[in-house]
Scaffold this active site. Structure first.
Site, short mmCIF file in Angstrom:
data_model
loop_
_atom_site.label_atom_id
_atom_site.label_comp_id
_atom_site.label_asym_id
_atom_site.label_seq_id
_atom_site.Cartn_x
_atom_site.Cartn_y
_atom_site.Cartn_z
N GLU A 171 114.80 12.20 37.59
CA GLU A 171 114.18 11.50 38.72
C GLU A 171 114.30 9.98 38.58
OE1 GLU A 171 109.78 11.48 40.92
OE2 GLU A 171 109.98 12.24 38.87
N ASP A 230 105.61 4.30 46.66
CA ASP A 230 104.34 4.72 46.06
C ASP A 230 103.49 3.58 45.49
OD1 ASP A 230 105.74 6.99 46.67
OD2 ASP A 230 105.09 8.12 44.93
#
Length: 726
Positions: free
Chosen positions: A696, A462
């Site tokens: 996460e 990302d």
């Protein structure tokens, strides 16, 4: 619970702790703030036990599948509810069991007074079946003194709106009147009230719901019995269900130890239970999705629906990311392939079946209403030039190592091979870089005004810093390393099948050539491997200056945006961003054990000013210019410092590899291996114990879990770190 079907009947549980307002629980959401929920045990096939901790109560849900007949067999569910603490007035709880169709099949309710006793149904996949809602009992199986019953029959636009349908039907006009107790009002399903109209969404889901309201503690069982199971030894309820559950628990624990050897390695029971829960949540979160992606292709002017198809896959987080992600799935299968290689082969085949004729696989699978309900609209569209790391080759590499490769496994590889070849060639052609044997991720954000560093979602990393000004001149180190891995696995598969393998081997040797790797990606001035591109380090975000027009009131001036300022023009150079990308030649074990670059990488990893923390390796060095920098005003750092477990798993595996090879850095790698492995295990277990979840990502300054939770996708790789399986 649902069968693998495009339009399945679905059964499920909602619950409602009776209070002044109706707080219905159904799909677990992060906004619920539950102290903890998740599978404790789940074998992926026939059995599971889950614990949900809500305010004031604990729910334990268990299921068993018993195969038989022509349609899969029978299922039984048991829900046990207990108060969180004794001494207070026993809380009033409603358990709401439902069954619903999704466009095909029939449901017929059987009601006695206000109690939905059972449902008779039919569907294409399940044939004829019967679901029975048994009367509640105590935990020891004795009948409860009192319970209230309600039921609902309704229509819904789809399964993703079931919660809304039930919420809209709730009323508190009902009275719980147990003998000898004060009467209490409670919320219950009442009249089916139509939801506000949705264009093009006529109700096609038939819902039947059984609500039982009672005090704690209590136990409720539900059975699903297949009409084609003629030789049934008896219903799976009560003592028979308890016996079956006990047998599955014992079998699971024995199989878990045989697979991962954690007791033999000296892990105490608490840590073994943590590892069991991590695996079980990945298995319990697997889903079967059916539908079509929305795709923008170079061959069409407007977005078009991809052909419909199924996907059986693990997911990063069933509550937050209920969909398949291509690069996540390769990491998921590293764990699942060790637990159940046949299951893993099936999942990989599903993914490869989603390939188009050119060899492209959509990187994010948003196939049905459940998935779309969780995705911001701007992320639904998939672009057919967008890649994702081909991590399924990691999983295939693991499956190729499995003992007992017989004719069935060979046949499986033969069926996969044409797709694997097409996929591999798609990367070589569409993601090729500007020089031979270099590679470049397509699909970078082109907006250089608002982003501090345009994102590269296709890389999976990302917002990891790349060249500040996207251009065709870029060379991406991580993709080059992924292609070295893919070339080696393709050669292995081809050799196993007797297919031509020379070109795959040649490509692997070229991409593994350390001299060429250094020529293309070693930044001598920076002392690290790096991307190359049109780059400037001197960039920042500043408020744009907005001038008032003549006579314009100040309150009419729009809020100044945060825009990127480039203080020094970009030039073609290596990108100074020490972090996960810099480690890829090490992570994917491309470096020779005597390479001096290996020594540099190990030094950078162990430096607390750079990548080392007591909790794992951070994603971007503290010395890097964009460390923990926001990418926009509202876009916090993601891969710019936090600790990610998939990359740390690769790092521990690489350290284990280099510690086993003779060379000048063998002892250094062995020491780092022990230290990094211990840090990861200790922190993930500590955060799980304190928060109830795997996360996460983890803070590089405190070790605390952050981002999405529960995240039992690749964070569950901690099980393999504990087992020392790489």
């Amino acid at each position: 619970m649902r069968p693998r079907s495009p339009r399945p009947p679905v059964a499920g549980l909602m619950w409602l702790r009776q209070a002044a307002e109706a707080r219905l629980r159904h799909t677990c959401e992060q906004s619920d703030g539950l102290p903890g929920y998740g599978w404790l045990l789940h074998d992926g096939l026939r059995f599971g036990a889950q614990e949900i901790r809500d305010r004031g109560l604990t729910l334990r849900t268990e299921f068993v599948k018993r195969p038989g007949g022509e349609h899969g067999g029978d299922w039984s569910w048991r829900v046990t509810a207990r108060p969180e603490s004794a001494g207070e007035q026993s809380p009033l709880l409603s358990l709401l069991f439902y069954v619903a169709t999704d466009g095909q099949g029939t449901l017929q309710p059987h009601v006695e007074d206000t109690r939905l006793v059972s449902v008779t149904g039919t569907s294409e996949e399940l044939g004829r079946f019967n679901i029975t809602f048994h009367k509640p009992t105590t935990e020891t199986g004795e009948a409860l003194r009192y319970a209230s019953y309600n039921h609902l029959e309704a229509r819904s636009p789809g399964l993703h709106r079931l919660t809304d349908v039930v919420k809209s039907s709730l009323s508190n006009r009902f009275v719980y009147a147990a003998p000898g107790e004060a009467k209490r009002r409670y919320f219950a399903v009442d009249t089916d009230r139509a939801l506000p109209g949705e264009p093009g969404q006529a109700p096609h889901s038939h819902l039947l719901l059984h609500q039982v309201t009672l005090t704690l503690p209590c136990r409720v069982e539900v059975t699903f019995e297949s009409g084609s199971f003629a030789e049934r030894p008896g219903s799976l309820v009560g003592a028979a269900l308890s016996q079956e559950l006990a047998g599955h628990v014992a079998a699971f624990e024995q199989r878990f130890e045989e697979t991962f050897s954690l007791a033999r390695k000296g892990f105490p029971p608490q840590q073994r239970r943590f590892a069991q829960a991590a695996l079980s949540n990945m298995l319990g979160g697997m889903g079967y999705f059916h539908g079509s992606s929305v795709v923008q292709s170079a061959h069409s002017q407007h977005p078009l629906p991809y052909p419909e198809g199924p996907l059986f896959t693990a997911v990063p987080s069933r509550s937050f990311f209920p969909r398949g992600f291509l690069w996540d799935e390769g990491f998921h299968q590293l764990l699942l392939a060790r637990w159940d290689p046949a299951l893993s082969r099936e999942v990989i085949a599903h993914w490869l079946d989603l390939m188009n004729a050119e060899g492209w696989i959509p990187r994010e699978q948003i196939l049905d209403d459940e998935a779309r309900a969780k995705v911001p609209p701007e992320f639904i569209l998939q672009h057919s030039e967008a890649a994702n790391p081909p991590t399924l080759f990691l999983a295939l590499q693991q499956l190729l190592r499995e003992p007992g490769q017989g004719p069935a496994e060979l046949s499986y590889l033969r069926s996969l091979f044409p797709r694997l070849h097409t996929w591999y060639e798609w990367y070589n052609t569409t993601q090729a870089g500007p020089l031979p044997y270099t590679f470049r991720w397509r699909g970078r954000d082109q907006d250089t005004d608002l982003f501090l560093n345009p994102k590269t979602l296709t890389s999976g990393l990302d917002d990891y810093p790349r060249a500040s000004h996207p251009s065709p001149a870029e060379r991406h180190l991580d993709l080059r390393c992924w292609m070295a891995l893919a070339s080696g696995v393709m050669a292995q598969v081809a050799e196993r099948l007797g297919e031509p393998a020379a070109e795959y081997r040649r490509m692997e040797q070229v991409l593994r050539d350390n001299a060429l790797l250094e020529q293309q990606h070693w930044a001598a001035q920076l002392g690290m491997f790096a991307d190359y591109g049109n780059h400037s380090q001197a960039v920042g975000l500043e408020r744009e200056k907005v001038a008032l027009g003549p006579g314009q009131p100040r309150h009419q001036v729009p809020t100044p945006r945060l825009v990127r300022v480039v203080r020094k023009p970009p030039q073609l150079q290596f990108v100074g961003a020490l972090g996960y990308v810099s480690l890829f030649p090490f992570l994917l074990q491309l470096l020779r054990p005597d390479s001096p670059r290996l020594g540099s990488i190990l030094g950078d990893m162990r430096s607390e000013q750079k990548l080392w923390t007591p909790y794992g390796l951070r994603s971007l060095a503290r010395t890097s210019p964009l460390y923990m920098k926001h990418n926009t005003e509202h876009d916090p750092p993601y891969w710019r410092g936090p600790i990610w477990i998939n990359m740390n798993y690769l790092a521990v595996g690489a350290l284990h590899h280099y510690a086993s090879l003779e060379g000048p850095y063998q002892q250094q790698a062995a020491a780092l291996y022990q230290e990094l492995r211990a840090n990861l295990i200790a922190n993930l277990h500590r955060q799980y114990r304190e928060s109830g979840y795997l996360w996460e990502q983890y803070s590089d300054s405190t070790g605390k879990g952050q981002g999405c939770y529960p995240f039992t996708g690749w964070s569950a790789l901690v099980v393999l770190v504990m087992a020392e399986e790489y």
